[in-house]
Design an enzyme around this catalytic site. Structure first.
Site, PDB file in Angstrom:
ATOM      1  CG  ASP A  28     -43.351  -3.355 -37.001  1.00 47.23           C
ATOM      2  OD1 ASP A  28     -42.680  -4.266 -37.515  1.00 47.23           O
ATOM      3  OD2 ASP A  28     -42.915  -2.584 -36.137  1.00 47.23           O
ATOM      4  CE  LYS A  69     -42.955  -5.138 -43.890  1.00 48.06           C
ATOM      5  NZ  LYS A  69     -43.332  -4.309 -42.747  1.00 48.06           N
ATOM      6  N   GLY A  81     -39.132  -7.992 -38.694  1.00 47.05           N
ATOM      7  CA  GLY A  81     -39.757  -9.031 -37.868  1.00 47.05           C
ATOM      8  C   GLY A  81     -41.158  -9.242 -38.426  1.00 47.05           C
ATOM      9  CG  HIS A  82     -41.745  -9.701 -42.060  1.00 45.36           C
ATOM     10  ND1 HIS A  82     -41.392  -9.730 -43.383  1.00 45.36           N
ATOM     11  CD2 HIS A  82     -41.434  -8.454 -41.641  1.00 45.36           C
ATOM     12  CE1 HIS A  82     -40.888  -8.563 -43.741  1.00 45.36           C
ATOM     13  NE2 HIS A  82     -40.891  -7.770 -42.695  1.00 45.36           N
ATOM     14  CB  THR A  83     -45.902 -11.689 -36.585  1.00 46.06           C
ATOM     15  OG1 THR A  83     -44.996 -10.753 -36.011  1.00 46.06           O
ATOM     16  CG2 THR A  83     -46.405 -12.661 -35.537  1.00 46.06           C
ATOM     17  CD  GLN A 105     -36.478  -2.906 -42.902  1.00 48.23           C
ATOM     18  OE1 GLN A 105     -35.991  -2.970 -44.010  1.00 48.23           O
ATOM     19  NE2 GLN A 105     -36.391  -3.886 -42.051  1.00 48.23           N
ATOM     20  CB  THR A 164     -36.383  -4.315 -30.692  1.00 47.07           C
ATOM     21  OG1 THR A 164     -37.592  -3.601 -30.985  1.00 47.07           O
ATOM     22  CG2 THR A 164     -35.419  -4.171 -31.841  1.00 47.07           C
ATOM     23  NE  ARG A 213     -44.681  -3.049 -33.689  1.00 47.54           N
ATOM     24  CZ  ARG A 213     -45.270  -4.205 -33.975  1.00 47.54           C
ATOM     25  NH1 ARG A 213     -46.567  -4.335 -33.851  1.00 47.54           N
ATOM     26  NH2 ARG A 213     -44.551  -5.219 -34.405  1.00 47.54           N
TER      27      ARG A 213
END
Ligand code: GDP
Ligand code: IMO
Ligand code: MG
Length: 462
Positions: A19, A22, A49-51, A233, A340, A344
């Protein structure tokens, strides 16, 4: 392999616990590429999960490389685990005017995540109680486990006549484990729903171009095209070199590019490493610079603290209580998991861990993200060394899980006002901080993230 390779793959690797930003970094680099170039994923699955923000809209990519809005070809590589239903759902979310199907290909070697893998993941996590890893529940570990057990189903298998039989065989084996080991029998309706999505996804993959990663990448490199390998990751979650057992199940470091694509190590160049200006982590495991300890994220999750509209409670970043500072950092950084939705864990930047990750990935160029998030603080801390049993060291111990590690901090003043107040210039305090990081990490910071949107970036050295 006789023709000369004219360029090298550039791995883009998260240097922390995932997170790091990336997605945004890859999208930025992708915007400079042409249709001859190639962006590949080489490991992981939809645990990622790449925003990215594109034209004001937010997209989260889990399996599809984040370069969708550029021109380059995109490839889901051999080292990945692919949940077919999730892939279809993600593909459907891409705007119809974006050429996607004509540019995407999938490796026949990639492993399929079955509905029963999802169940195995969540049930085995539950059974661990306080010793859980905090997995994303996407079936990643059971999918890779089946690969090593030499019984996995792979993308190439879906074209075989006996694929459905093979599927039933593996499903039965999983059902047996679920029942005998965990006393769990899935409800028929739940299973039917999961399987419906799975088979729709299989049909979709059959319509895609299937390409051998090794050949595709080699050909692109021979032609002198740019090949970008988008890591998922982060280095500290690598199955071997992360803080085992609190890791994911693939090789997240740049060496994983070779095995994840079936190419020799000599094809892989230095990495671009991405890191946040502080540290976050979802899931369990050690976190030396965590602010307020694990209870901070747990406290924020508490319904009594959060109302429906505010995801994060208000906290004073400038009080002396690390617990409150951690809460403030989470709020300013909007630190909520893209896959998810978990809050964090937050803490200060950890240089021993960063150096460890930079070395493993030969990251000569760095992207520093979320610098803007520090604007709310008057001063920030950076861990330069660990004190372990009275000795100061910047070496990361083999066992970070059981070692008593006390971070040694250096304090930096923060600029006045918001980072955005300075436009494309950086305030002197930010520059001092960046120069300190470059010197200590022996690498160049080529991009600085100043906000979540695509234009929120300052390019250096260009
Ligand atoms: P990834 O998994 O490494 O792609 O990162 P994620 O997308 O899971 O999490 C990064 C989050 O930070 C996302 O919400 C991004 O929109 C956001 N982000 C990325 N770069 C920046 C930045 O420079 N500043 C701020 N404020 N947000 C950023
Ligand atoms: P991106 O690509 C952050 C973490 C999980 C858990 C551990 C194992 O978005 O940076 P898994 O489901 O892989 O078996 O979970 O790894 N994890 C991530 N944390 N970002 C990710 O991906 C992650 N993918 C897995 O939280 O601690
Ligand atoms: Mg993410």
């Amino acid at each position: 392999m006789n023709k000369k390779i004219r360029s090298k793959i550039v791995p883009i690797i998260g240097l922390q616990w995932g997170d790091e930003g990336k997605g945004k970094g890859v999208a930025r680099i992708a915007s400079k590429l042409s249709s001859k170039d190639l962006i590949v994923r080489f490991q992981g699955g939809n645990n990622a999960g790449h925003t990215i923000y594109h034209k004001g809209k937010c997209y989260v990519f889990h399996l599809i490389p984040s370069g969708v809005f550029g021109k380059a070809r995109i490839h889901l590589g051999s080292g990945m685990v692919i949940n077919p239903g999730a892939l279809l759902e993600e593909a459907n979310a891409i705007p119809k005017n974006v050429p996607f199907l004509s540019r995407v290909s999938v490796s026949p070697h990639a492993v399929l995540t079955l509905p029963t893998h999802l169940l195995l993941d969540s049930i085995s996590e539950k059974s661990k109680g306080g010793k859980k890893i905090g997995s994303t529940g996407k079936g990643i570990s059971p999918s890779y486990t089946d690969l090593v057990l030499r019984r996995a189903l792979r993308v190439g298998d879906i074209f075989e006549k006996d694929f459905e039989n093979k599927y039933q065989e593996l499903k039965s084996a999983h059902a047996k484990t679920l029942e005998t080991e965990f006393g769990f029998k899935p409800k028929r309706k739940d299973m039917e729903e999961l399987e419906k999505k799975f088979w729709q996804g299989i049909k979709f993959i059959k319509s895609l171009k299937i390409e051998n990663s090794s050949l595709l990448v080699e050909e692109a490199l021979q032609k002198g095209s740019h090949v970008i390998a988008e890591g998922a990751q982060g280095a500290l979650l690598d199955v071997r070199f992360g803080h085992y057992p609190y890791v994911t199940s693939s090789h997240t470091i740049s060496s994983g590019v070779g095995t994840g694509l079936g190419i020799p190590p000599s094809f892989v160049g230095s990495s671009i490493g991405i890191f946040k200006a502080y540290t976050t982590k979802v899931g369990e495991g050690p976190f030396p610079t965590e602010l307020g300890g694990h209870r901070s994220a747990v406290w924020c999750r508490d319904k009594k603290v959060l109302d429906e509209k505010a995801r994060f409670p208000v906290a004073d970043p400038n009080c002396n209580d690390p617990f409150e500072q951690g809460v403030a950092l989470r709020r300013s950084g909007n630190e909520i998991g893209a896959t998810t939705g978990r809050l964090r864990r937050t803490g200060w930047l950890d240089l021993p861990l960063l150096k460890y990750a930079i070395k493993m990935n030969d990251a000569k160029e760095l992207v520093l993200t979320k610098l803007d998030v520090l604007s709310d603080f008057k001063e920030i801390k950076v861990c330069t060394e660990y004190n372990i049993k009275g000795e100061e060291t910047d070496e990361v111990p083999f066992d970070l899980v059981h070692n008593e590690v006390t971070p040694v901090y250096k304090t930096f003043p923060v600029w006045q006002g918001k980072l955005s107040d300075y436009g494309k210039k950086l305030p002197k305090e930010a520059l001092n901080y960046i120069k300190f990081l470059e010197k200590t990490l022996d690498a160049k910071i080529i991009y600085v993230g100043t906000g979540p949107e695509e234009h929120h970036v300052i390019e250096r050295y260009w």
